[in-house]
Design an enzyme around this catalytic site. Structure first.
Site, PDB file in Angstrom:
ATOM      1  CG  ASP A 243      -2.054   0.975   1.184  1.00 28.51           C
ATOM      2  OD1 ASP A 243      -3.024   0.813   0.437  1.00 28.51           O
ATOM      3  OD2 ASP A 243      -1.938   1.964   1.942  1.00 28.51           O
TER       4      ASP A 243
ATOM      5  CE1 TYR B  73      -4.996   7.263   0.429  1.00 28.90           C
ATOM      6  CE2 TYR B  73      -4.642   7.379   2.804  1.00 28.90           C
ATOM      7  CZ  TYR B  73      -4.850   6.633   1.651  1.00 28.90           C
ATOM      8  OH  TYR B  73      -4.911   5.272   1.729  1.00 28.90           O
TER       9      TYR B  73
ATOM     10  CG  HIS C  86      -5.283  -3.569  -0.358  1.00 30.85           C
ATOM     11  ND1 HIS C  86      -4.633  -2.979  -1.425  1.00 30.85           N
ATOM     12  CD2 HIS C  86      -4.925  -2.843   0.742  1.00 30.85           C
ATOM     13  CE1 HIS C  86      -3.937  -1.940  -1.002  1.00 30.85           C
ATOM     14  NE2 HIS C  86      -4.090  -1.840   0.314  1.00 30.85           N
TER      15      HIS C  86
END
Length: 292
Positions: A103, A210, A265
């Site tokens: 990730d 982010y 994931h």
């Protein structure tokens, strides 16, 4: 659980909480977690790699768990996140390291291998594409826009923090459960995550990764990568299309992907034995190439 030492290490102007295991003389392997995790996400890899003779280092990256959480979005620019890891390589007295990233940890790994390949012996990306290919795939695959919509939500100030922390972090707990295979995260393990999430400033710091994306993308390079790279990809990833992995192959060896069926994931936590075997094969191969 395993023989792990914990250190607080100064690097790049912050102090990182770091899990360390394995012989001091072993080749350095750095494990980089993603969102919304911490060093604990590698609990099923650390012992196996350490027992194989590697010096294993798994930091809480800046903003996470017990590591420093500097204020401001600018403190989480991709260059800064990369430089944290460069500092760890130097701290442990090695000229290079093998990097394994999942990730967001994989995004840091891609950026490190793209900009400072001399510091990376080999890189394994677990369910994370090269960041430069994301805009390309989004243009070709509208579904990826939908899958990535949470990133737009994270750009909003303060609101995501309120929602994510409500009802004892139920939103985050359910996100892990619903996007993974049943039983991947036990209640005890989810409790450990909640403790990490509840530390002061943690949610905002995590989300600032982010929020720094628009400026970080300006630093992303799309050069071909000559350092050995392996991609491990759970085919059931609900966040990232497998087309992202396919596009990433254009920048590396086209045979460097391992597709994992019946995995999401969170493949390294769902199928740890398989993933650990693949990691050791890759690490041993890159070590033998250097020796030869």
């Amino acid at each position: 659980m395993m023989n792990i030492d914990f250190e607080h290490i100064e690097t790049n102007g912050v102090e990182l909480h770091v899990a360390v295991s394995g012989p001091e003389e072993g080749d350095l392997v750095i494990l980089l977690h993603g969102f919304p995790e911490f060093w604990f996400s590698w609990r099923r890899q650390i012992r196996e790699l350490a027992e194989a003779g590697y010096r294993v280092v798994a930091p809480d990256q800046r903003g996470y768990n017990k590591s420093d959480k500097p204020d401001g979005v600018g403190a989480y620019h991709i260059d800064t996140l990369r430089n944290d890891i460069i500092g760890l390589i130097h701290y442990f007295g090695h000229k290079d390291a093998a990097i394994i990233g999942h990730d967001w940890g994989g995004v840091v790994g891609w950026h490190l291998v793209s900009t400072h390949p001399e510091l990376v012996r080999g890189f394994v990306a677990i369910n994370v594409p090269h960041p430069a290919v994301v805009p390309i795939v989004m243009l070709k695959t509208p579904l990826q826009w939908l899958r990535s919509s949470y990133m737009l939500f994270f750009q909003i100030p303060k609101v995501p923090e309120k929602i994510m922390s409500s009802n004892d972090y139920r939103y985050m707990e359910q996100a892990l459960k619903m996007t993974s295979r049943k039983g991947t995260f036990t209640e005890e393990e989810l409790g450990a995550y909640k403790i990490a999430w509840a530390r002061p400033k943690t949610l905002t710091s995590m989300l600032n990764w982010y929020r720094a994306m628009p400026s970080s993308m300006k630093s992303v390079r799309k050069d071909d990568i000559e350092v050995p790279v392996k991609i491990i990809w759970g085919k059931g990833d609900q966040f990232l299309s497998s087309k992202l992995a396919e596009e990433s192959l254009k920048l590396i060896d086209s045979d460097a992907v391992i597709w994992v069926e019946n995995a999401t994931h969170w493949v390294h936590q769902e199928q740890p034995e398989f993933v650990n075997d693949q990691l050791l094969r890759f690490l041993n191969k890159t070590a033998s190439q250097i020796i030869s």
